[in-house]
Write a protein that holds these residues in place. Structure first.
Motif, short mmCIF file in Angstrom:
data_model
loop_
_atom_site.label_atom_id
_atom_site.label_comp_id
_atom_site.label_asym_id
_atom_site.label_seq_id
_atom_site.Cartn_x
_atom_site.Cartn_y
_atom_site.Cartn_z
N ARG A 171 1.20 -1.44 0.04
CA ARG A 171 0.14 -0.15 -0.14
C ARG A 171 0.77 1.18 -0.18
O ARG A 171 1.42 1.47 0.79
CB ARG A 171 -0.45 0.03 1.10
CG ARG A 171 -1.61 -1.04 1.30
CD ARG A 171 -2.33 -1.40 3.10
NE ARG A 171 -2.63 -2.65 2.95
CZ ARG A 171 -2.69 -3.41 3.13
NH1 ARG A 171 -1.14 -4.14 3.38
NH2 ARG A 171 -3.41 -4.98 3.13
N LEU A 172 0.49 1.55 -1.04
CA LEU A 172 1.57 3.13 -1.19
C LEU A 172 0.73 4.38 -1.11
O LEU A 172 -0.72 4.71 -1.72
CB LEU A 172 2.59 3.02 -2.83
CG LEU A 172 3.19 4.56 -2.75
CD1 LEU A 172 4.20 5.16 -2.18
CD2 LEU A 172 3.51 4.73 -4.42
N GLY A 173 1.05 5.69 0.42
CA GLY A 173 0.71 6.51 0.16
C GLY A 173 1.72 7.61 -0.61
O GLY A 173 2.54 7.94 -0.69
N CYS A 174 0.33 8.50 -1.14
CA CYS A 174 1.03 9.97 -1.22
C CYS A 174 1.11 11.01 -1.16
O CYS A 174 -0.33 11.45 -1.03
CB CYS A 174 1.15 9.76 -3.00
SG CYS A 174 2.55 11.37 -4.17
N PHE A 175 1.70 12.04 -1.05
CA PHE A 175 1.08 13.29 -1.00
C PHE A 175 0.15 14.05 -1.36
O PHE A 175 1.00 14.01 -3.01
CB PHE A 175 2.69 14.62 -0.14
CG PHE A 175 1.81 16.09 0.24
CD1 PHE A 175 0.70 16.26 1.02
CD2 PHE A 175 2.70 16.91 -0.65
CE1 PHE A 175 0.29 16.72 1.54
CE2 PHE A 175 2.07 18.35 0.02
CZ PHE A 175 1.26 18.65 0.99
N VAL A 176 -0.90 14.92 -1.60
CA VAL A 176 -1.87 15.45 -2.41
C VAL A 176 -1.12 16.21 -3.44
O VAL A 176 -1.41 15.91 -4.87
CB VAL A 176 -2.86 15.81 -1.93
CG1 VAL A 176 -2.11 17.29 -1.02
CG2 VAL A 176 -3.89 16.32 -2.87
N ASP A 177 0.00 17.08 -2.75
CA ASP A 177 0.76 17.58 -3.63
C ASP A 177 1.37 17.40 -4.89
O ASP A 177 2.80 17.56 -5.78
CB ASP A 177 1.12 19.61 -2.88
CG ASP A 177 0.10 20.01 -2.68
OD1 ASP A 177 -1.07 20.10 -3.24
OD2 ASP A 177 0.42 20.95 -2.32
N LEU A 178 2.33 16.54 -4.43
CA LEU A 178 3.21 15.48 -5.50
C LEU A 178 2.32 14.03 -6.39
O LEU A 178 3.12 13.96 -7.06
CB LEU A 178 4.82 14.41 -4.33
CG LEU A 178 5.44 15.62 -3.44
CD1 LEU A 178 5.83 14.86 -2.22
CD2 LEU A 178 6.25 16.37 -4.62
N ALA A 179 1.67 14.15 -6.27
CA ALA A 179 1.02 12.85 -6.48
C ALA A 179 1.01 13.40 -8.10
O ALA A 179 1.12 11.96 -8.82
CB ALA A 179 -0.63 12.66 -6.01
N PRO A 180 0.33 13.95 -8.23
CA PRO A 180 0.58 14.51 -10.31
C PRO A 180 1.60 14.16 -10.61
O PRO A 180 1.85 13.82 -11.71
CB PRO A 180 -0.07 15.52 -10.16
CG PRO A 180 -0.61 16.05 -9.28
CD PRO A 180 -0.33 15.51 -8.26
#
Length: 298
Positions: free
Chosen positions: A96-105
Protein backbone atom coordinates in the motif's frame (compact mmCIF):
# COMPACT_ATOMS: atom_id res chain seq x y z
CA UNK A 1 12.91 -27.75 24.55
CA UNK A 2 11.53 -24.67 22.79
CA UNK A 3 10.27 -22.01 25.18
CA UNK A 4 9.16 -19.50 22.54
CA UNK A 5 6.78 -20.20 19.67
CA UNK A 6 6.95 -19.09 16.06
CA UNK A 7 3.75 -17.14 16.67
CA UNK A 8 5.46 -15.15 19.43
CA UNK A 9 8.40 -14.51 17.10
CA UNK A 10 5.98 -13.30 14.44
CA UNK A 11 4.18 -10.95 16.85
CA UNK A 12 7.39 -9.38 18.14
CA UNK A 13 8.77 -8.94 14.61
CA UNK A 14 5.52 -7.25 13.55
CA UNK A 15 5.79 -4.77 16.42
CA UNK A 16 9.32 -3.93 15.31
CA UNK A 17 8.31 -3.66 11.67
CA UNK A 18 5.29 -1.40 12.14
CA UNK A 19 6.50 0.58 15.14
CA UNK A 20 3.55 0.19 17.51
CA UNK A 21 1.20 -2.38 19.03
CA UNK A 22 -1.84 -0.81 17.34
CA UNK A 23 -0.35 -0.85 13.83
CA UNK A 24 0.96 -4.41 14.21
CA UNK A 25 -2.39 -5.59 15.59
CA UNK A 26 -4.24 -4.16 12.61
CA UNK A 27 -1.85 -5.67 10.08
CA UNK A 28 -1.97 -9.12 11.70
CA UNK A 29 -5.69 -8.88 12.51
CA UNK A 30 -5.14 -9.77 16.16
CA UNK A 31 -5.82 -7.94 19.42
CA UNK A 32 -3.34 -5.57 21.02
CA UNK A 33 -3.41 -7.58 24.29
CA UNK A 34 -2.33 -10.68 22.37
CA UNK A 35 0.67 -8.81 21.01
CA UNK A 36 1.45 -7.24 24.37
CA UNK A 37 1.31 -10.62 26.10
CA UNK A 38 3.61 -12.17 23.49
CA UNK A 39 6.11 -9.33 23.87
CA UNK A 40 6.06 -9.63 27.65
CA UNK A 41 6.58 -13.39 27.44
CA UNK A 42 9.52 -13.04 25.04
CA UNK A 43 11.22 -10.27 27.04
CA UNK A 44 10.70 -12.17 30.28
CA UNK A 45 12.28 -15.27 28.80
CA UNK A 46 15.21 -13.36 27.32
CA UNK A 47 15.78 -11.25 30.42
CA UNK A 48 16.16 -7.92 28.62
CA UNK A 49 13.86 -5.40 26.88
CA UNK A 50 13.47 -5.44 23.12
CA UNK A 51 11.86 -1.99 22.94
CA UNK A 52 12.37 1.33 24.71
CA UNK A 53 8.94 2.50 25.89
CA UNK A 54 8.33 6.22 26.31
CA UNK A 55 4.96 7.75 27.03
CA UNK A 56 3.57 9.48 23.95
CA UNK A 57 6.33 8.20 21.65
CA UNK A 58 6.61 5.31 19.19
CA UNK A 59 8.18 2.08 20.40
CA UNK A 60 11.87 2.14 19.49
CA UNK A 61 14.02 -0.98 19.25
CA UNK A 62 16.89 -1.39 21.69
CA UNK A 63 20.19 -2.61 20.22
CA UNK A 64 19.46 -6.08 21.68
CA UNK A 65 15.95 -5.89 20.24
CA UNK A 66 17.22 -5.08 16.77
CA UNK A 67 19.59 -8.07 16.84
CA UNK A 68 16.88 -10.38 18.19
CA UNK A 69 14.38 -9.38 15.50
CA UNK A 70 16.92 -9.80 12.71
CA UNK A 71 17.55 -13.36 13.90
CA UNK A 72 13.85 -14.03 14.50
CA UNK A 73 13.03 -12.85 10.96
CA UNK A 74 15.57 -15.35 9.64
CA UNK A 75 13.91 -18.13 11.67
CA UNK A 76 10.46 -17.19 10.34
CA UNK A 77 11.71 -17.05 6.75
CA UNK A 78 13.28 -20.48 7.16
CA UNK A 79 10.04 -21.87 8.60
CA UNK A 80 8.10 -20.48 5.63
CA UNK A 81 10.48 -22.20 3.22
CA UNK A 82 9.99 -25.50 5.04
CA UNK A 83 6.22 -25.16 4.69
CA UNK A 84 6.49 -24.31 1.00
CA UNK A 85 8.28 -27.57 0.38
CA UNK A 86 4.99 -29.30 1.15
CA UNK A 87 2.41 -26.83 -0.13
CA UNK A 88 2.07 -23.52 -1.89
CA UNK A 89 1.48 -20.67 0.50
CA UNK A 90 -1.98 -19.16 0.16
CA UNK A 91 -2.86 -15.49 0.16
CA UNK A 92 -1.65 -12.51 -1.82
CA UNK A 93 1.31 -10.25 -1.32
CA UNK A 94 0.06 -6.70 -0.97
CA UNK A 95 1.69 -3.29 -0.81
CA UNK A 96 0.00 0.00 0.00
CA UNK A 97 1.64 3.22 -1.22
CA UNK A 98 0.61 6.64 0.07
CA UNK A 99 1.46 9.95 -1.59
CA UNK A 100 1.16 13.58 -0.51
CA UNK A 101 -1.57 15.28 -2.51
CA UNK A 102 0.63 17.96 -4.14
CA UNK A 103 3.28 15.42 -5.15
CA UNK A 104 0.86 12.86 -6.54
CA UNK A 105 0.46 14.34 -10.07
CA UNK A 106 4.26 14.35 -10.44
CA UNK A 107 5.37 11.12 -8.74
CA UNK A 108 2.52 8.68 -8.21
CA UNK A 109 1.89 7.30 -11.71
CA UNK A 110 5.55 6.62 -12.49
CA UNK A 111 6.02 5.07 -9.04
CA UNK A 112 3.11 2.68 -9.50
CA UNK A 113 4.39 1.74 -12.95
CA UNK A 114 7.88 1.03 -11.60
CA UNK A 115 6.55 -1.06 -8.71
CA UNK A 116 4.42 -3.17 -11.05
CA UNK A 117 7.47 -3.78 -13.22
CA UNK A 118 9.66 -4.74 -10.26
CA UNK A 119 7.01 -6.74 -8.37
CA UNK A 120 4.55 -8.16 -10.93
CA UNK A 121 3.01 -10.66 -8.50
CA UNK A 122 2.17 -8.06 -5.85
CA UNK A 123 -1.29 -6.54 -5.46
CA UNK A 124 -0.61 -2.80 -5.33
CA UNK A 125 -2.96 -0.15 -3.95
CA UNK A 126 -2.45 3.54 -3.29
CA UNK A 127 -3.92 6.56 -1.56
CA UNK A 128 -3.47 10.32 -1.88
CA UNK A 129 -3.56 12.25 1.39
CA UNK A 130 -2.64 15.39 3.29
CA UNK A 131 0.36 15.28 5.64
CA UNK A 132 -1.87 14.38 8.59
CA UNK A 133 -3.61 11.65 6.59
CA UNK A 134 -0.33 10.09 5.53
CA UNK A 135 1.11 10.13 9.04
CA UNK A 136 -1.95 8.48 10.55
CA UNK A 137 -2.11 6.02 7.64
CA UNK A 138 1.50 4.96 8.15
CA UNK A 139 0.99 4.56 11.89
CA UNK A 140 -2.22 2.53 11.67
CA UNK A 141 -0.96 0.35 8.81
CA UNK A 142 -3.14 1.65 5.96
CA UNK A 143 0.09 2.40 4.08
CA UNK A 144 3.35 0.46 4.02
CA UNK A 145 5.29 3.53 2.86
CA UNK A 146 4.60 7.00 1.49
CA UNK A 147 6.06 9.63 -0.83
CA UNK A 148 5.98 12.93 1.01
CA UNK A 149 7.95 15.89 2.27
CA UNK A 150 10.02 15.43 5.41
CA UNK A 151 7.49 17.23 7.62
CA UNK A 152 5.68 16.14 10.76
CA UNK A 153 7.48 12.82 11.25
CA UNK A 154 9.37 12.03 14.44
CA UNK A 155 11.99 9.42 15.32
CA UNK A 156 9.38 6.68 14.97
CA UNK A 157 9.59 6.99 11.17
CA UNK A 158 12.33 5.90 8.80
CA UNK A 159 12.80 8.32 5.89
CA UNK A 160 14.94 7.81 2.79
CA UNK A 161 15.74 11.08 1.04
CA UNK A 162 14.92 11.16 -2.67
CA UNK A 163 15.70 14.75 -3.63
CA UNK A 164 15.59 18.34 -2.38
CA UNK A 165 12.76 20.65 -3.35
CA UNK A 166 13.10 24.44 -3.60
CA UNK A 167 9.94 26.46 -2.84
CA UNK A 168 8.62 28.89 -5.43
CA UNK A 169 6.73 32.14 -5.14
CA UNK A 170 3.68 32.33 -7.44
CA UNK A 171 2.82 35.82 -8.68
CA UNK A 172 0.72 37.74 -11.16
CA UNK A 173 2.80 39.13 -14.07
CA UNK A 174 1.69 42.59 -12.88
CA UNK A 175 3.19 42.14 -9.41
CA UNK A 176 6.09 44.38 -8.38
CA UNK A 177 8.38 41.36 -7.91
CA UNK A 178 7.41 39.61 -11.15
CA UNK A 179 10.40 40.91 -13.13
CA UNK A 180 12.92 39.41 -10.68
CA UNK A 181 14.70 36.13 -11.41
CA UNK A 182 14.46 34.95 -7.79
CA UNK A 183 13.18 36.18 -4.44
CA UNK A 184 13.93 35.88 -0.74
CA UNK A 185 11.68 35.41 2.27
CA UNK A 186 12.50 38.94 3.36
CA UNK A 187 11.26 40.35 0.05
CA UNK A 188 8.07 38.25 0.15
CA UNK A 189 7.19 39.26 3.72
CA UNK A 190 6.19 42.74 2.56
CA UNK A 191 3.24 41.37 0.55
CA UNK A 192 0.09 39.34 1.38
CA UNK A 193 0.66 35.61 1.03
CA UNK A 194 -1.51 32.70 -0.10
CA UNK A 195 -0.82 29.62 2.01
CA UNK A 196 -2.16 26.09 1.93
CA UNK A 197 -5.17 25.27 4.06
CA UNK A 198 -3.32 22.07 5.04
CA UNK A 199 -2.13 22.66 8.60
CA UNK A 200 1.41 21.28 8.56
CA UNK A 201 2.21 22.95 5.25
CA UNK A 202 1.07 26.38 6.41
CA UNK A 203 2.83 25.99 9.77
CA UNK A 204 6.06 25.10 8.03
CA UNK A 205 5.99 28.12 5.72
CA UNK A 206 5.09 30.52 8.54
CA UNK A 207 7.89 29.09 10.67
CA UNK A 208 10.41 29.90 7.91
CA UNK A 209 9.41 33.55 8.03
CA UNK A 210 9.28 33.77 11.81
CA UNK A 211 12.72 32.25 12.24
CA UNK A 212 13.94 35.22 10.23
CA UNK A 213 12.04 37.68 12.40
CA UNK A 214 9.34 38.20 9.76
CA UNK A 215 5.58 38.29 10.32
CA UNK A 216 3.80 38.25 6.93
CA UNK A 217 0.13 38.92 6.25
CA UNK A 218 -1.99 36.00 5.02
CA UNK A 219 -4.58 36.88 2.37
CA UNK A 220 -5.94 33.38 1.60
CA UNK A 221 -5.77 29.74 2.71
CA UNK A 222 -6.14 27.67 -0.44
CA UNK A 223 -7.63 24.17 -0.47
CA UNK A 224 -5.45 23.00 -3.36
CA UNK A 225 -2.29 23.88 -5.27
CA UNK A 226 -4.24 24.87 -8.39
CA UNK A 227 -6.52 27.18 -6.39
CA UNK A 228 -3.42 28.83 -4.93
CA UNK A 229 -2.02 29.28 -8.46
CA UNK A 230 -5.28 30.77 -9.70
CA UNK A 231 -5.55 33.21 -6.79
CA UNK A 232 -1.94 34.30 -7.32
CA UNK A 233 -2.43 34.73 -11.08
CA UNK A 234 -5.39 37.05 -10.38
CA UNK A 235 -3.33 39.21 -8.01
CA UNK A 236 -4.91 37.97 -4.76
CA UNK A 237 -1.51 37.56 -3.12
CA UNK A 238 1.72 35.61 -3.51
CA UNK A 239 1.39 31.83 -3.40
CA UNK A 240 4.18 29.71 -1.96
CA UNK A 241 4.54 26.12 -3.11
CA UNK A 242 7.17 23.39 -3.05
CA UNK A 243 5.46 21.83 -6.04
CA UNK A 244 5.75 24.00 -9.13
CA UNK A 245 4.17 22.86 -12.43
CA UNK A 246 6.07 24.04 -15.50
CA UNK A 247 2.97 25.59 -17.05
CA UNK A 248 2.98 29.39 -16.97
CA UNK A 249 -0.81 29.52 -16.76
CA UNK A 250 -3.35 28.71 -14.07
CA UNK A 251 -6.24 26.34 -14.76
CA UNK A 252 -8.39 29.30 -15.83
CA UNK A 253 -5.69 30.26 -18.38
CA UNK A 254 -4.36 33.36 -16.62
CA UNK A 255 -0.64 34.08 -16.92
CA UNK A 256 1.41 33.20 -13.86
CA UNK A 257 5.02 33.83 -12.81
CA UNK A 258 6.95 31.32 -10.66
CA UNK A 259 10.17 32.45 -8.94
CA UNK A 260 12.51 30.29 -6.83
CA UNK A 261 12.93 31.30 -3.18
CA UNK A 262 16.66 31.32 -2.57
CA UNK A 263 16.89 31.12 1.24
CA UNK A 264 18.87 27.88 1.91
CA UNK A 265 16.81 27.01 5.00
CA UNK A 266 13.64 26.96 2.91
CA UNK A 267 14.73 23.87 0.95
CA UNK A 268 12.88 20.69 1.95
CA UNK A 269 13.49 17.03 1.16
CA UNK A 270 11.08 14.71 -0.63
CA UNK A 271 11.34 11.33 1.11
CA UNK A 272 10.11 7.77 1.00
CA UNK A 273 8.83 7.23 4.54
CA UNK A 274 7.62 4.27 6.55
CA UNK A 275 6.60 3.91 10.18
CA UNK A 276 8.84 1.89 12.44
CA UNK A 277 12.61 1.84 12.55
CA UNK A 278 13.04 -1.90 12.95
CA UNK A 279 13.76 -4.50 10.28
CA UNK A 280 11.21 -4.67 7.47
CA UNK A 281 10.10 -7.62 5.39
CA UNK A 282 11.89 -8.43 2.11
CA UNK A 283 8.93 -7.36 -0.04
CA UNK A 284 8.93 -3.82 1.34
CA UNK A 285 12.72 -3.70 1.01
CA UNK A 286 12.42 -4.61 -2.70
CA UNK A 287 9.73 -1.98 -3.25
CA UNK A 288 11.74 0.72 -1.48
CA UNK A 289 14.80 -0.10 -3.58
CA UNK A 290 12.74 0.17 -6.79
CA UNK A 291 11.34 3.58 -5.84
CA UNK A 292 14.64 4.98 -4.57
CA UNK A 293 16.34 3.89 -7.81
CA UNK A 294 13.62 5.56 -9.85
CA UNK A 295 13.21 8.84 -7.97
CA UNK A 296 16.46 9.63 -6.20
CA UNK A 297 18.34 12.59 -7.66
CA UNK A 298 21.99 12.82 -6.62
Amino acid sequence: MLYLTLRQYEYVCAIGRYGSLSAAAQRLNVSQPALSNALTRVESHLGYPLFARRRGAAMALTPQGRKFIEEAEAVLNRAALLEQSKQTLTGENRLRLGCFVDLAPFLLAQSLHRLREALPDVVLTHGVETFEGLISGLIDGRYDFALTYDLGMDAGFLCKKLFDSTPHALLSPDHTLARAEQVTLNELAAYPLILSKEGLSAQHVLALFRRNGLNPTISHRAESLELSRSLAAHGEGIGISYTSPKSGFSYDQVRLVSLPITDPEATESVVLARHGTGPTDPLITQAEHALVTLLRKD
